[in-house]
Design a protein around this motif. Structure first.
Motif, PDB file in Angstrom:
ATOM      1  N   ASP A  52       0.834  -1.210   0.000  1.00 23.97           N
ATOM      2  CA  ASP A  52       0.000   0.000   0.000  1.00 23.97           C
ATOM      3  C   ASP A  52       0.865   1.255   0.000  1.00 23.97           C
ATOM      4  OD1 ASP A  52      -2.219  -1.538  -0.004  1.00 23.97           O
ATOM      5  OD2 ASP A  52      -2.733  -1.256   2.101  1.00 23.97           O
ATOM      6  N   THR A  72       3.897   1.654  -1.057  1.00 24.07           N
ATOM      7  CA  THR A  72       4.562   1.798  -2.352  1.00 24.07           C
ATOM      8  C   THR A  72       3.587   2.325  -3.406  1.00 24.07           C
ATOM      9  OG1 THR A  72       6.082  -0.011  -1.811  1.00 24.07           O
ATOM     10  CG2 THR A  72       5.839   0.582  -4.137  1.00 24.07           C
ATOM     11  N   GLU A  73       2.370   1.770  -3.419  1.00 24.35           N
ATOM     12  CA  GLU A  73       1.371   2.183  -4.403  1.00 24.35           C
ATOM     13  C   GLU A  73       0.931   3.628  -4.185  1.00 24.35           C
ATOM     14  OE1 GLU A  73      -3.071   0.780  -5.966  1.00 24.35           O
ATOM     15  OE2 GLU A  73      -1.921  -0.461  -4.568  1.00 24.35           O
TER      16      GLU A  73
END
Length: 638
Positions: A52, A54-55
């Motif tokens: 999450d 990273t996104e």
């Protein structure tokens, strides 16, 4: 066991540092129950959090790598396991991603695991273990190896173990790959480096065991535990071990009918080669041929790893190597044999030998579970075939359509049906629903269906048949209660009667059909069952019976029947409550006469098409799977 539902709380908060603000840290936290499911849930939670961040493009997440994710998963798995084993309370897990402080260049990932029983010693605080002790399972020694800093904080009623991991993309310390997660299992993880000839890579293997064993075993357990086919368990075992711990692997399975130790590995003939796996696929068939010709022979009393000959005939291009066999046992029963081999080794390192021994125990447990499941499924299928008619009778001048879908596929459901010849020129039909499921329901169906046929063939009327069945169920329940009381009395009063009602309730729709010139005379009675619906060719729908008392509830009840004629094109629909009570939120399929409306739209269709359309409409009513057995019978006059 099922998975643990988790609620993840994500927080972005301001830092308390003085001076320039390095950026807000990302924080996630959750609570986990203190049971064996917690470590696996914690691993999934950490991987989801890192993904999450990273996104979402959190600034500090730029340095998150697969290596960091593997380290974090392994670390949190160890800390949560430690808390569950030694505290046994609910566990709080926190993960925080911090940007670098002023003057520092490395972001950090903070992991905190808290429990509510700080009085017990933390695993790993008991001092150094003797030389030669395997490294896996050494608790905080592993945490200290993975993290830059760690510690324990005691508060009133709470103990928190925390550790910090650097988020710098590449660790300075050259340790080998940990394959802690499903993603790592799929990537292969530098398979060629996992094992190498001793003594050159002895330290390498020990370091790998330190970092990867706990997580490998945990993830392997998760994968194996969800399988209910022993051949699939054998296939997974080979894919998990090759190439990570061996060049090739073979799994023999004992014939379930043989006694312990009677398979090929024990000197008998009841074992079959279920799976062969090799790093080079073109070698698999040749290796299988040699292993089938000369299976391993293990002494009956062997425990742990047992050296077996290297199958040189099949692996001539690989030179010699080491091969080990492990007997797969669970519950004191021999289930099979696991063999692994690695080229270029004189002997396997002790660390790997111990790890595969632990792994083999998990494989054996999964095979045992799969066999129990298959035995139960076979029993259920036999019961199902015995409780339902092999075919329904053809009735002159009538078409029929049938749908039967038990909620538990392959198992004995609580619904049953029957269409049979009751005598010269008479046919009976029935649709019933028994209280309860599984074997309990099977007992009632095993009583009701044969008695139903017998009473009909003895020329009892429809209403009389229901009356006799009602009394039969009441008498049977009374005998069961008396037997239970007798058992308690024989035990000297030491015991209690079974909990719950002893009555065996049955809802039943039963009818008799008598064809005549121009139609079919139908007599029907409905005891606690959804009412049958009559559809005319013009599309009109009406109930074809009146509601009456459930069978097996009240003694001396009098049942009545109703008679009407089915003319050409008339259709009689009979269903169980799996149709009428199909749910979508608070709504049911039969709310506001939903079944009657669905049947009205079937005007002009033959019996089989009516049955199929109602079945489809019931399924489409909700996206959820069926939560009850479903049966429907359509009878239509030609």
């Amino acid at each position: 066991m099922g998975s643990i539902p988790m609620q993840r709380e994500t927080v972005f908060r301001a830092s308390a540092h003085s001076g320039p603000m390095p950026g807000p840290p990302a924080v996630v936290r959750t609570s986990l129950p203190g049971n064996p499911l917690a470590p696996a849930a914690a691993r999934r939670f950490v991987r989801a959090a890192l993904a999450d961040w990273t996104e979402l493009g959190v600034p500090a997440a730029a340095g998150i790598t697969d290596r960091l994710a593997d380290d974090a998963v392994l670390l949190v798995s160890e800390l949560v396991t430690n808390a569950v084993v030694h505290a046994g309370t609910a566990v709080e897990l926190l993960c925080r991603l911090d940007e670098a402080d002023p003057g520092e260049s490395t972001e950090t990932l903070l992991i905190e695991v808290s429990d509510h029983h700080p009085s017990r010693a933390v695993r790993g605080e008991q001092g150094q273990l003797p030389p030669g002790t395997p490294e896996y399972g050494r608790g905080l020694h592993l945490v200290a190896t993975l993290s830059d800093s760690w510690g324990i904080t005691y508060r009133t009623g709470t103990k928190t173990v925390w550790a910090r991991l650097p988020v710098d993309g590449v660790r300075a310390v050259q340790e080998i790959e940990a394959y802690a997660s499903e993603q790592a299992l799929q990537r292969g993880l530098r398979a060629a480096e996992i094992l190498a000839p001793l003594p050159k890579r002895a330290t390498h293997d020990t370091d790998w065991i330190n970092r990867g064993a706990l997580s490998f075993l945990a993830e392997a357990s998760d994968l194996l535990a969800g399988q209910f086919d022993e051949d699939l368990v054998a296939a997974l075992a080979g894919q998990l071990l090759v190439p990570r711990l061996a060049d090739w692997c073979a799994v023999w399975l004992d014939d379930a009918s043989e006694g312990p130790g009677r398979g090929a590995a024990g000197g008998g003939t009841g074992e079959r080669l279920a799976r062969v796996w090799h790093t080079s696929e073109h070698r698999i068939e040749e290796l299988r041929r040699v292993l089938e010709k000369e299976p391993p022979r293990l002494p009956l009393a062997v425990g742990g790893a047992y050296p077996v000959p290297w199958p040189g005939e099949a692996l001539t291009g690989e030179g010699s190597g080491a091969a080990l066999a492990y007997r797969l046992t669970a519950g004191g029963r021999a289930l099979g044999t696991l063999v692994i081999g690695r080229a270029g080794l004189v002997r396997f390192p002790d660390e790997v030998t111990g790890l595969v021994e632990d792994f083999s125990r998990r494989v054996a447990l999964a095979i045992s579970t799969a066999r129990r499941y298959q035995r139960q499924a076979t029993i259920s299928q036999v019961l199902q075939r015995g409780l339902l008619p092999s075919r329904i009778a053809d009735i002159p001048g009538m078409q029929s359509g049938l749908v039967y879908e038990p909620r538990d596929k392959g198992g004995p459901g609580g619904d049953f049906y029957d269409v049979f010849q009751a005598g010269e020129g008479r046919w009976g039909f029935a649709l019933g629903d028994v209280q309860g499921k599984g074997p309990e329901a099977a007992v009632v169906i095993g009583l009701a269906r044969p008695w139903l046929r017998l009473l009909a063939r003895e020329r009892y009327g429809v209403a009389e048949v229901l009356g006799h069945l009602n009394q039969l169920l009441l008498d049977d329940a009374a005998e069961a209660a008396a037997a239970a009381a007798a058992v308690v009395a024989v035990a000297g009063g030491q015991g209690v009667l079974p909990e719950g009602p002893t009555s065996r309730f049955l809802s039943l729709l039963y009818g008799e059909l008598v064809p005549f010139e121009g139609g079919v005379r139908c007599t029907v009675a409905c005891a606690g069952h959804p009412l049958p619906l009559l559809l005319t060719p013009e599309g009109e729908v009406r109930p074809a019976a009146s509601p009456q008392m459930l069978l097996g509830v009240v003694d001396d009840v009098t049942y009545t029947s109703e008679t009407f004629e089915l003319r050409t094109g008339d259709t009689l629909l009979c269903v169980t409550d799996g149709v009428t009570e199909r749910r979508q939120g608070r709504l049911q399929f039969d709310d506001a006469d939903g079944l009657a409306k669905a049947l009205a739209g079937c005007a002009g269709l033959d019996a089989e098409l009516v049955a199929e359309r109602i079945r489809r409409l019931v399924h489409e009513f909700s996206e959820r799977p069926l939560d009850d057995d479903m049966a429907l019978l359509v009878l239509q006059a030609d």
